[in-house]
Design an enzyme around this catalytic site. Sequence first.
Site, mmCIF file in Angstrom:
data_model
loop_
_atom_site.group_PDB
_atom_site.id
_atom_site.type_symbol
_atom_site.label_atom_id
_atom_site.label_comp_id
_atom_site.label_asym_id
_atom_site.label_seq_id
_atom_site.Cartn_x
_atom_site.Cartn_y
_atom_site.Cartn_z
ATOM 1 N N THR A 133 0.782 -1.038 0.081
ATOM 2 C CA THR A 133 0.241 0.141 0.223
ATOM 3 C C THR A 133 0.975 1.207 0.293
ATOM 4 O O THR A 133 1.683 1.490 0.587
ATOM 5 C CB THR A 133 -0.833 0.279 1.027
ATOM 6 O OG1 THR A 133 -1.148 1.431 1.784
ATOM 7 C CG2 THR A 133 0.148 -0.350 2.552
ATOM 8 N N ASP A 134 0.169 2.280 -0.509
ATOM 9 C CA ASP A 134 1.488 3.444 -0.143
ATOM 10 C C ASP A 134 0.734 3.927 1.178
ATOM 11 O O ASP A 134 2.293 5.111 1.393
ATOM 12 C CB ASP A 134 0.407 4.398 -1.324
ATOM 13 C CG ASP A 134 -0.938 5.321 -1.038
ATOM 14 O OD1 ASP A 134 -1.785 4.258 -0.019
ATOM 15 O OD2 ASP A 134 -1.750 5.939 -1.700
ATOM 16 N N GLU A 135 0.329 3.804 2.057
ATOM 17 C CA GLU A 135 0.241 4.184 3.346
ATOM 18 C C GLU A 135 1.159 3.804 4.249
ATOM 19 O O GLU A 135 1.740 4.493 5.270
ATOM 20 C CB GLU A 135 -1.187 3.381 4.087
ATOM 21 C CG GLU A 135 -2.416 3.977 3.497
ATOM 22 C CD GLU A 135 -3.496 3.568 3.972
ATOM 23 O OE1 GLU A 135 -3.280 3.601 5.396
ATOM 24 O OE2 GLU A 135 -4.805 3.623 3.362
ATOM 25 N N TYR A 159 -1.898 -0.888 11.297
ATOM 26 C CA TYR A 159 -2.418 -1.440 9.837
ATOM 27 C C TYR A 159 -0.823 -1.294 8.649
ATOM 28 O O TYR A 159 -0.636 -1.732 8.314
ATOM 29 C CB TYR A 159 -3.347 -0.208 9.018
ATOM 30 C CG TYR A 159 -3.249 -0.859 7.631
ATOM 31 C CD1 TYR A 159 -3.867 -2.426 7.163
ATOM 32 C CD2 TYR A 159 -3.100 0.043 6.668
ATOM 33 C CE1 TYR A 159 -3.286 -3.176 4.890
ATOM 34 C CE2 TYR A 159 -3.598 -0.235 5.306
ATOM 35 C CZ TYR A 159 -3.506 -2.000 4.348
ATOM 36 O OH TYR A 159 -3.786 -1.890 2.942
ATOM 37 N N LYS A 163 2.023 -3.780 7.076
ATOM 38 C CA LYS A 163 1.719 -3.952 6.043
ATOM 39 C C LYS A 163 3.239 -3.524 5.270
ATOM 40 O O LYS A 163 4.102 -4.003 5.107
ATOM 41 C CB LYS A 163 1.784 -3.097 4.832
ATOM 42 C CG LYS A 163 -0.106 -2.996 5.213
ATOM 43 C CD LYS A 163 -0.446 -5.028 4.553
ATOM 44 C CE LYS A 163 -0.383 -4.502 2.743
ATOM 45 N NZ LYS A 163 -0.815 -5.383 2.443
#
Length: 353
Positions: A133-135, A159, A163
Amino acid sequence: MTILVTGSAGFIGANFVLDWLQRHDEKVVSLDKLTYAGNLRNLESVKDDARHRFVRGDIGDNPLVADLLKEHRPRAVLNFAAESHVDRSIDGPEDFIQTNIVGTFRLLEAVRAYWNPLAEEERRNFRFLHVSTDEVYGSLTPAAPAFCETHRYQPNSPYSASKAASDHLVRAYHHTYGLPVLTTHCSNNYGPYHFPEKLIPLVINNALLGKPLPVYGDGQQIRDWLYVGDHCGAIRRVLEAGRPGETYNIGGNNEKTNVDVVHAICGMLDELRPRPDGKGYRDQIAFIKDRPGHDRRYAIDASRIQRELDWKPRETFDSGIAKTVRWYLDNQAWVQSVTSGAYRDWMDRQYRE
Ligand code: NAD
Ligand code: TYD
């Protein structure tokens, strides 16, 4: 030839499997634990397809994954399986650590044991594609350039931290063991089969039920919305032509504030399914307490994948959101089937105030 897809009964995994089987004859083995977010109805249309085999199980179940690899001898493993909802990770991070970190580690171990003794050419052609993810890159200020692949990791939620940890393991398996891995970082997806705890499907569902449309804080947070069909195309392209050991950012070139997204959905619904009282859906918007540690802005610089792999998104936000709202209006039975007891408990807890 065969590919193994994990998390295949979730939102993106299911879209990927359905898209894949429409375009390829290659067999798909799908593995999913069927958590609250996994739904076999998403794969209903390929239930009897001889090219598709669904197996219920955990990516962290090493003997099960080892057996599947031995039996089906896939040329690639695509890892979509994860706990994916930021708010749930704030409420209880344990499952995120177990699946996203420990699960990915065990999956990598099973894959390494399978891949190691393969013949030279099979070893070279094998791929482990990890969907991230970009997060993991953290939050951007309004004027900062979008995330490129070399942006430093600065995850802010349990989260995104889980990741990020899984990304590091995947990277290490390439550098240490030579496993041919590919990692993708996408922005916020939307489209069919999106579980209605996430902003877009939640707003559509609540609007139709006459419930408040909850906007966290001032609603000025920015996300870069990527239509899920575009994301599936990008993953196919990375699998086909991505360079092992590389990472690819995938975005929709659609930066929008949350309030603008909610307004767009309200506008579509006003047109397609007007409220019986003649008022607009915007009347249902409720600004509520902000998410703790809420990232202000995500934006993807997708120039590498465009330049190196000739991929770019096809949908604009307007075309993608129109398709999405229509899909939800046409698939109310699906929505009702996923809004089970467990879902209702979560909604009660999360939006009590
Ligand atoms: P989702 O929550 O809809 O689906 C996840 C699926 O994984 C579910 O079917 C669930 O049953 C399955 N799963 C969970 N734990 C498992 C385990 N231990 N073993 C096997 N299966 C398990 O998530 P999604 O939105 O489809 O996201 C897919 C991937 O894409 C995730 O890795 C997520 O981090 C990433 N991602 C999603 C978005 C997005 O906007 N949805 C954005 C960036 C990255
Ligand atoms: P979400 O769909 O949970 O994705 P992510 O947190 O991974 O970006 O949320 C998208 C944005 O919408 C995020 O800024 C949080 C916000 N949001 C709301 O304002 N209200 C809600 O009820 C939800 C679920 C999210």
